[in-house]
Scaffold this motif. Structure first.
Motif, PDB file in Angstrom:
ATOM      1  N   ALA A   1       5.873 -87.960  27.026  1.00  0.00           N
ATOM      2  CA  ALA A   1       5.789 -87.237  25.752  1.00  0.00           C
ATOM      3  C   ALA A   1       6.579 -87.960  24.665  1.00  0.00           C
ATOM      4  O   ALA A   1       6.144 -88.033  23.509  1.00  0.00           O
ATOM      5  N   LYS A   2       7.718 -88.492  25.028  1.00  0.00           N
ATOM      6  CA  LYS A   2       8.534 -89.222  24.058  1.00  0.00           C
ATOM      7  C   LYS A   2       7.782 -90.433  23.508  1.00  0.00           C
ATOM      8  O   LYS A   2       7.802 -90.700  22.298  1.00  0.00           O
ATOM      9  N   MET A   3       7.091 -91.152  24.386  1.00  0.00           N
ATOM     10  CA  MET A   3       6.342 -92.320  23.931  1.00  0.00           C
ATOM     11  C   MET A   3       5.198 -91.903  23.000  1.00  0.00           C
ATOM     12  O   MET A   3       4.950 -92.555  21.977  1.00  0.00           O
ATOM     13  N   ILE A   4       4.494 -90.824  23.349  1.00  0.00           N
ATOM     14  CA  ILE A   4       3.415 -90.345  22.477  1.00  0.00           C
ATOM     15  C   ILE A   4       3.953 -90.046  21.086  1.00  0.00           C
ATOM     16  O   ILE A   4       3.410 -90.486  20.063  1.00  0.00           O
TER      17      ILE A   4
ATOM     18  N   GLY B   1       9.440 -81.638   9.921  1.00  0.00           N
ATOM     19  CA  GLY B   1      10.753 -82.233  10.147  1.00  0.00           C
ATOM     20  C   GLY B   1      10.723 -83.276  11.234  1.00  0.00           C
ATOM     21  O   GLY B   1       9.684 -83.891  11.507  1.00  0.00           O
ATOM     22  N   ASP B   2      11.874 -83.466  11.884  1.00  0.00           N
ATOM     23  CA  ASP B   2      12.032 -84.465  12.930  1.00  0.00           C
ATOM     24  C   ASP B   2      11.103 -84.131  14.096  1.00  0.00           C
ATOM     25  O   ASP B   2      11.232 -83.071  14.717  1.00  0.00           O
ATOM     26  N   VAL B   3      10.182 -85.018  14.389  1.00  0.00           N
ATOM     27  CA  VAL B   3       9.173 -84.741  15.416  1.00  0.00           C
ATOM     28  C   VAL B   3       9.759 -84.696  16.823  1.00  0.00           C
ATOM     29  O   VAL B   3       9.087 -84.245  17.763  1.00  0.00           O
ATOM     30  N   MET B   4      10.999 -85.140  17.000  1.00  0.00           N
ATOM     31  CA  MET B   4      11.636 -85.063  18.307  1.00  0.00           C
ATOM     32  C   MET B   4      12.319 -83.727  18.542  1.00  0.00           C
ATOM     33  O   MET B   4      12.836 -83.467  19.630  1.00  0.00           O
TER      34      MET B   4
END
Length: 452
Positions: free
Chosen positions: A66-69, A292-295
């Motif tokens: 998910a982080k890579m996506i 906002g921050d997508v993470m």
């Protein structure tokens, strides 16, 4: 040639990848052909066992994938997790149903014994997009590999990190070498790949232009092709609809993945009697979405995947306003970020009506009657899906035959589901993915006739 993957939220480089040479590409294709000889003869039970393992690998590594996506194409992390889990679901689905789907079909004739068996065809070349970088690949790979074919992936250059991770999923699950391979290549090698004897079919999810080019090459080399292209879906709201429910669904239908979806609702066709109420509530709901921050888990609206995509959407907004559309909300752009935008008074002839808008732009259209609403809906070169919101289920079902799209959803957004066939008509492409139909696209339906 070097490819760079850049985080659209902060502009930081995520990865750097070196293109494979034509000779290296040929080696991949030859390995695919070699692997097919053994893989196609493996028991179906072995192939489904590996598919179940692939599903588990996906679940075990949700956060990493998910982080890579999110880093490569900018969708909120919560949506990326959902995408990875959906990939595990499609693996589970075909692992559970492949035996039934691939079973021979007995047909009574004057033969002693006649039937159709479903054999794999060979290597399938997949050209995939960046907007759902894991899901689009697994939607193709789960049924195609399980049927006994091999897969060769050419992913979008801005998500090559995802592509490598997908290849890794199959390696970790224990798939034999060469059954699924990833290519790091520019599109200038596409014809060479399609022409190669290792490739027996091509599947593409992407733009209308890409689909046209690939279908011409497939025809040139007489290879089967499946195209899932753009869309300009209608979301029709009748006067008897539950407006609050319709608005809640409409927000997801348009703003999920920051609107970067071929099956997103793009044209909202509202009957006159509920127009003002729907628009008021829709504006309020879209305004409440958190950018906002997508993470961060609470972020609901991310950036578009690239600045050129945001520029294109901004151009469509401005040109529609010049043609008489009314700006009801948003309309501004900052680099890769484009505000969620609502345009009113949209009519045929405006970019917001005629063109596919790949971003958070909702076009609002007023219709005088149900018949006119469907007429507006059909004024499109695309044909992926239509949504109708109403309490009159019987009448809605009766109208299904008047819709030329590949999908018709009542009181729900158009979405893909492993259990249902997915695909479009007109400029949205041809062929079907998912369900039994998706597995049947890339098999040899072989007639067997026996007379004693």
């Amino acid at each position: 040639m070097e490819f760079y993957s850049t985080n659209p939220y902060n502009g930081e480089q995520v990865g750097k990848y070196t293109a494979q040479t034509p000779n290296e590409t040929t080696q991949v294709l030859e390995l695919s052909a070699k692997a097919f000889k053994d893989w196609s003869k493996q028991p179906l039970s072995f192939r489904t066992e590996l598919l179940q393992k692939a599903a588990q690998v996906l679940r075990d590594n949700v956060e990493e994938y998910a982080k890579m996506i999110t880093q490569e194409m900018g969708k909120p992390i919560s949506e990326s997790r959902a995408e990875v889990n959906k990939c595990a679901w499609v693996c589970d689905y075909y692992a559970e149903n492949a035996e039934e789907f691939l079973a021979s079909e007995e047909i009574k004739t004057d033969a002693t014994h006649s039937y159709v068996r479903h054999d794999p065809i060979g290597g399938v070349f997949a050209i995939m997009p960046w907007n759902f970088p894991f899901w689009q690949v697994f939607r193709f790979a789960a049924p195609t590999l399980t049927a006994g074919n091999t897969g060769i992936l050419k992913h979008a250059p801005n998500v090559f990190g995802c592509a490598l991770m997908i290849e890794e999923v199959f390696e970790k699950a224990g798939y034999p070498k060469g059954v699924f391979q990833n290519l790091i290549v520019h599109h200038d090698q596409t014809e060479m790949i399609i022409a190669h004897d290792a490739v027996q079919a091509v599947t593409l999810t992407g733009s209308e232009a890409a689909g046209s080019a690939v279908s011409q090459l497939s025809g040139k080399y007489i290879k089967k092709s499946l195209l899932e292209l753009g869309g300009n879906n209608s979301f029709i709201v009748w006067e008897d609809a539950d407006i609050d429910r319709a608005v809640k669904t409409a927000v997801s239908a348009r703003m999920l993945n920051c609107g970067q979806s071929c099956i997103a609702a793009k044209r909202f066709i509202l009957l006159e009697g509920i127009y003002d109420e729907f628009v008021s509530k829709f504006k309020a709901a879209v305004s409440d979405l958190k950018a906002g921050d997508v993470m961060e888990d609470t972020t609901q609206v991310g950036t578009l995947a690239r600045k050129d995509l945001a520029d294109q959407l901004q151009s469509q907004v401005k040109r529609s306003l010049e043609h008489g559309a009314e700006l009801l909300l948003g309309g501004e752009q900052n680099e890769c970020f484009h505000q969620p935008t609502i345009l009113g008074n949209v009519k045929p002839g405006m970019p917001a009506f005629d063109e596919e808008t790949f971003g958070p732009l909702a076009a609002i259209i007023k219709a005088k009657s149900i018949e006119e609403a469907f007429e507006f809906s059909e004024k499109s070169k695309f044909g992926l899906g239509t949504t109708v919101f109403t309490k009159d289920i019987q009448k809605a079902m009766e109208m299904a035959g008047s819709v030329s799209d590949g999908a018709y959803f009542v009181n729900e957004l158009v979405k893909s589901d492993p259990r249902l066939p997915f695909g479009g008509t007109k400029r949205s492409g041809y062929g079907r993915e998912l369900a039994k139909e998706g597995m049947m696209e890339f098999v040899n339906k072989k007639t067997v006739y026996v007379k004693a």
